[in-house]
Design a protein around this motif. Structure first.
Motif, mmCIF file in Angstrom:
data_model
loop_
_atom_site.group_PDB
_atom_site.id
_atom_site.type_symbol
_atom_site.label_atom_id
_atom_site.label_comp_id
_atom_site.label_asym_id
_atom_site.label_seq_id
_atom_site.Cartn_x
_atom_site.Cartn_y
_atom_site.Cartn_z
ATOM 1 N N ALA A 32 1.009 -1.506 0.429
ATOM 2 C CA ALA A 32 -0.006 0.112 -0.058
ATOM 3 C C ALA A 32 1.057 0.937 0.321
ATOM 4 C CB ALA A 32 -0.625 0.106 1.395
ATOM 5 N N THR A 33 1.968 1.247 -0.014
ATOM 6 C CA THR A 33 3.191 2.286 0.511
ATOM 7 C C THR A 33 3.698 2.752 -0.820
ATOM 8 O OG1 THR A 33 5.279 1.175 1.687
ATOM 9 C CG2 THR A 33 3.194 2.125 2.863
ATOM 10 N N GLN A 34 4.031 1.805 -2.050
ATOM 11 C CA GLN A 34 4.602 1.875 -3.267
ATOM 12 C C GLN A 34 4.269 2.661 -3.642
ATOM 13 O OE1 GLN A 34 7.310 -0.446 -2.794
ATOM 14 N NE2 GLN A 34 6.928 -1.368 -0.614
ATOM 15 N N ASP A 35 5.148 3.503 -4.220
ATOM 16 C CA ASP A 35 4.753 4.799 -5.338
ATOM 17 C C ASP A 35 4.382 4.099 -6.455
ATOM 18 O OD1 ASP A 35 5.498 7.043 -2.946
ATOM 19 O OD2 ASP A 35 7.473 5.924 -3.047
ATOM 20 N N LEU A 36 4.775 3.120 -6.625
ATOM 21 C CA LEU A 36 5.228 2.586 -8.050
ATOM 22 C C LEU A 36 5.679 1.251 -8.887
ATOM 23 C CD1 LEU A 36 7.927 5.067 -10.102
ATOM 24 C CD2 LEU A 36 6.078 5.561 -9.488
ATOM 25 N N VAL A 37 4.416 1.104 -9.391
ATOM 26 C CA VAL A 37 3.924 -1.006 -9.219
ATOM 27 C C VAL A 37 3.496 -0.782 -10.864
ATOM 28 C CG1 VAL A 37 2.713 -2.457 -8.817
ATOM 29 C CG2 VAL A 37 2.252 -0.909 -7.005
ATOM 30 N N VAL A 38 4.681 -2.141 -11.305
ATOM 31 C CA VAL A 38 4.419 -3.018 -12.833
ATOM 32 C C VAL A 38 4.537 -3.399 -12.548
ATOM 33 C CG1 VAL A 38 6.851 -0.562 -12.981
ATOM 34 C CG2 VAL A 38 7.308 -2.835 -12.764
ATOM 35 N N ALA A 39 3.819 -4.784 -13.462
ATOM 36 C CA ALA A 39 2.745 -5.451 -13.804
ATOM 37 C C ALA A 39 4.822 -6.429 -14.370
ATOM 38 C CB ALA A 39 2.564 -5.483 -15.614
ATOM 39 N N ASP A 40 4.602 -6.823 -13.788
ATOM 40 C CA ASP A 40 5.714 -8.646 -13.070
ATOM 41 C C ASP A 40 5.347 -9.956 -13.628
ATOM 42 O OD1 ASP A 40 8.230 -9.938 -13.648
ATOM 43 O OD2 ASP A 40 9.233 -9.216 -11.403
ATOM 44 N N GLY A 41 4.728 -10.095 -15.229
ATOM 45 C CA GLY A 41 4.719 -11.660 -14.899
ATOM 46 C C GLY A 41 3.411 -11.175 -16.268
ATOM 47 N N ASN A 42 3.682 -12.351 -17.445
ATOM 48 C CA ASN A 42 2.500 -12.151 -18.534
ATOM 49 C C ASN A 42 1.402 -12.223 -17.375
ATOM 50 O OD1 ASN A 42 3.937 -11.814 -20.980
ATOM 51 N ND2 ASN A 42 4.994 -13.596 -20.509
ATOM 52 N N PRO A 43 0.593 -12.988 -16.476
ATOM 53 C CA PRO A 43 -0.601 -13.382 -16.445
ATOM 54 C C PRO A 43 -1.188 -12.113 -16.091
ATOM 55 C CG PRO A 43 0.416 -15.405 -15.522
ATOM 56 C CD PRO A 43 1.928 -14.161 -15.994
ATOM 57 N N ILE A 44 -0.597 -11.345 -15.540
ATOM 58 C CA ILE A 44 -1.326 -9.888 -14.757
ATOM 59 C C ILE A 44 -1.222 -8.559 -16.183
ATOM 60 C CG2 ILE A 44 -0.227 -7.253 -14.242
ATOM 61 C CD1 ILE A 44 -0.272 -10.430 -11.477
ATOM 62 N N VAL A 45 -0.283 -9.078 -17.133
ATOM 63 C CA VAL A 45 -0.601 -8.120 -18.575
ATOM 64 C C VAL A 45 -1.720 -9.090 -19.162
ATOM 65 C CG1 VAL A 45 0.289 -8.221 -21.186
ATOM 66 C CG2 VAL A 45 2.067 -7.674 -18.837
ATOM 67 N N TRP A 46 -1.955 -10.303 -19.328
ATOM 68 C CA TRP A 46 -3.369 -10.434 -19.577
ATOM 69 C C TRP A 46 -4.603 -9.657 -19.643
ATOM 70 C CZ3 TRP A 46 -0.238 -15.861 -19.824
ATOM 71 C CH2 TRP A 46 0.614 -16.619 -20.702
ATOM 72 N N MET A 47 -4.807 -10.259 -18.388
ATOM 73 C CA MET A 47 -5.570 -9.619 -17.685
ATOM 74 C C MET A 47 -5.897 -8.671 -17.382
ATOM 75 S SD MET A 47 -5.902 -12.504 -13.493
ATOM 76 C CE MET A 47 -4.111 -12.344 -13.484
ATOM 77 N N SER A 48 -4.460 -7.957 -17.586
ATOM 78 C CA SER A 48 -5.146 -6.041 -17.420
ATOM 79 C C SER A 48 -6.261 -6.196 -18.716
ATOM 80 C CB SER A 48 -4.412 -5.619 -17.641
ATOM 81 O OG SER A 48 -3.135 -6.057 -19.156
ATOM 82 N N LYS A 49 -5.596 -6.964 -19.879
ATOM 83 C CA LYS A 49 -5.934 -7.006 -21.109
ATOM 84 C C LYS A 49 -7.251 -6.993 -20.928
ATOM 85 C CE LYS A 49 -1.601 -7.677 -23.774
ATOM 86 N NZ LYS A 49 -1.175 -7.815 -25.155
ATOM 87 N N VAL A 50 -8.165 -8.454 -19.902
ATOM 88 C CA VAL A 50 -9.048 -8.572 -19.781
ATOM 89 C C VAL A 50 -10.491 -7.892 -19.864
ATOM 90 C CG1 VAL A 50 -10.216 -10.776 -18.436
ATOM 91 C CG2 VAL A 50 -9.100 -11.483 -20.055
ATOM 92 N N ALA A 51 -9.722 -6.845 -18.846
ATOM 93 C CA ALA A 51 -10.144 -5.771 -17.591
ATOM 94 C C ALA A 51 -9.975 -4.386 -18.800
ATOM 95 C CB ALA A 51 -9.015 -5.011 -16.746
#
Length: 260
Positions: A58-77
């Motif tokens: 919750a305190t992280q300033d920046l969060v990136v997608a590290d993993g293809n499942p995260i990327v795929w689900m972002s497209k689904v969304a």
């Protein structure tokens, strides 16, 4: 792009490489610290049971997608983000640091691995200055005296950017802790990235990564450790896919409200 229900949402707030470059460059130029986390399915599994990990995320300033499942689900969304593995971010972020005369520290792993990674970075990225290599002892406590010792070493070395290779959740917990203490340091959690540079671990070939099969390569290389982990990751996929579909169905007005 948000993940995992309503009570403990985690958002990928850096959608692509251009945004990452922009955020990190601005913060380094202004002497502003930050913490960067690389979200993957293993993190989502840990977030379900580890309250301290949730607080750290919750305190992280920046969060990136590290993993293809995260990327795929972002497209689904309907909210696509780029794949930005922590290992792949090390060299680009080192170039930004070098371009702006900023220094780097390497934290985690072993002394030998860090020294080899230091040589690799300084050889590969001209102008890179690694001013500290810190390999904490076994049993490192990301909130205790051992964490304070690392922070003291970073401060003494005048490090601007610290790559953390402590493994999840320790590296994210330490980043959250250090962010409060050293407000001008950028903490970047990068997992096994330094091990790849030093040669102590062998990364999947480029063609394996290109077909999104790095997880299988890793599972076969360390089956006892990684197959149970990946099984837990696969188990949460149905819930995450449903969550992504719900986000896709949200009215545009609701999306705008939540962004604000």
């Amino acid at each position: 792009m948000r993940f995992w229900g309503n009570a403990f949402d985690v958002s990928v707030n850096v959608p692509d490489w251009a945004a990452l470059t922009r955020h990190v460059t601005t913060r380094l130029q202004n002497g502003e610290g930050f913490s960067l986390a690389t979200l993957n399915l293993d993190h989502l599994v840990k977030l379900r049971t580890d309250a301290r990990f949730r607080e750290a995320y919750a305190t992280q300033d920046l969060v990136v997608a590290d993993g293809n499942p995260i990327v795929w689900m972002s497209k689904v969304a309907g909210r696509p983000v780029d794949l930005i593995p922590g290992s792949d971010a090390i060299l680009p972020l080192s170039r930004i640091a070098a371009d702006h005369g900023k220094t780097i520290a390497l934290v985690g792993s072993t002394a030998d691995t860090l020294q080899r990674a230091k040589t690799h970075l300084e050889t590969t990225v001209p102008g890179t200055r690694v001013v500290a290599t810190i390999a904490p002892e076994m049993g490192f406590d990301p909130f205790g005296q051992s964490a304070d010792d690392v922070l003291d070493a970073l401060q003494q070395a005048n490090a601007d950017l610290a790559f953390l290779a402590l493994g999840a959740p320790k590296q994210e917990l330490f980043a959250a802790y250090g962010r409060r203490t050293l407000k001008s340091v950028g903490f970047v959690s990068i997992g096994a990235g330094l091990d790849f540079f030093s040669g102590s671990q062998v990364r999947a070939p480029a063609w394996v990564r290109a077909i999104a099969m790095e997880w299988l390569w890793r599972a076969l290389s360390q089956p006892a450790r990684l197959i149970p982990r990946y099984a837990k990751c696969f188990a949460i996929l149905p819930t995450e896919i449903v969550h992504a579909l719900r986000q896709r169905a949200e009215p545009a007005r609701d999306r705008q409200t939540k962004r604000g």
